[in-house]
Design a protein around this motif. Structure first.
Motif, PDB file in Angstrom:
ATOM      1  N   ALA A  89      92.027 -29.579  13.186  1.00 36.34           N
ATOM      2  CA  ALA A  89      90.487 -28.917  13.569  1.00 36.34           C
ATOM      3  C   ALA A  89      90.717 -26.909  12.386  1.00 36.34           C
ATOM      4  CB  ALA A  89      90.285 -29.069  14.942  1.00 36.34           C
ATOM      5  N   VAL A 125      86.770 -31.107  11.490  1.00 38.86           N
ATOM      6  CA  VAL A 125      87.670 -31.963  11.930  1.00 38.86           C
ATOM      7  C   VAL A 125      88.765 -32.803  10.960  1.00 38.86           C
ATOM      8  CG1 VAL A 125      88.795 -33.636  13.497  1.00 38.86           C
ATOM      9  CG2 VAL A 125      87.484 -31.771  14.056  1.00 38.86           C
ATOM     10  N   LEU A 162      90.288 -29.133  20.371  1.00 39.66           N
ATOM     11  CA  LEU A 162      90.536 -30.701  19.411  1.00 39.66           C
ATOM     12  C   LEU A 162      91.805 -31.336  20.159  1.00 39.66           C
ATOM     13  CD1 LEU A 162      90.878 -32.523  17.218  1.00 39.66           C
ATOM     14  CD2 LEU A 162      92.618 -31.845  16.316  1.00 39.66           C
ATOM     15  N   THR A 180      86.704 -33.406  19.908  1.00 38.88           N
ATOM     16  CA  THR A 180      86.608 -31.676  19.749  1.00 38.88           C
ATOM     17  C   THR A 180      85.139 -31.025  20.419  1.00 38.88           C
ATOM     18  OG1 THR A 180      85.984 -29.728  18.049  1.00 38.88           O
ATOM     19  CG2 THR A 180      85.094 -32.314  17.928  1.00 38.88           C
TER      20      THR A 180
END
Length: 124
Positions: free
Chosen positions: A73, A78, A103, A113
């Motif tokens: 992340a 991400v 994450l 996330t």
């Protein structure tokens, strides 16, 4: 031991492109994944850089999926990276003004996330 000795700053475990390494994760086969706020790198057992990626990694810890998939992340996105080469498999940019650095992986390999508005996002 004195309190001053306890409060004495420790030397960084490693540096990567001038940034202090904040985490070193052992990998199968003897390799190591190094993480700084600005870079991620895979080192071989002799300490040679196999690959490195620059980004804004913040405080999130990389996550590994059940088959060794590597997820990272950054401040604004991400990504799943190929663990051996560091090449992106996919990236997700939630286009949110305030993305946090969290994450997590679920038991079935789900990727999560979150935002600073306490909203969790499932990416797959």
């Amino acid at each position: 031991m004195s309190i001053r000795a306890l409060l004495k700053p420790r030397e960084p475990i490693a540096r990567l492109n001038g940034s202090v390494c904040r985490e070193a994760l052992p990998l199968p086969g003897g390799d190591t994944l190094l993480l700084t706020d600005a870079a991620l790198a895979r080192l071989d057992p002799q300490g040679q850089v196999k690959w490195s990626k620059h980004g804004e990694f913040g405080s999130s810890r990389p996550q590994f999926g059940p088959q060794g998939e590597l997820y990272v992340a950054e401040v604004s996105r991400v990504a799943r990276l190929e663990a051996e080469t560091g090449e992106p498999v996919w990236t997700y940019d939630p286009r949110l003004e305030h993305h946090s650095h969290d994450l997590a992986l679920g038991p079935g390999g789900e990727v999560y996330t979150s935002t600073d508005k306490s909203r969790a996002l499932r990416l797959n």
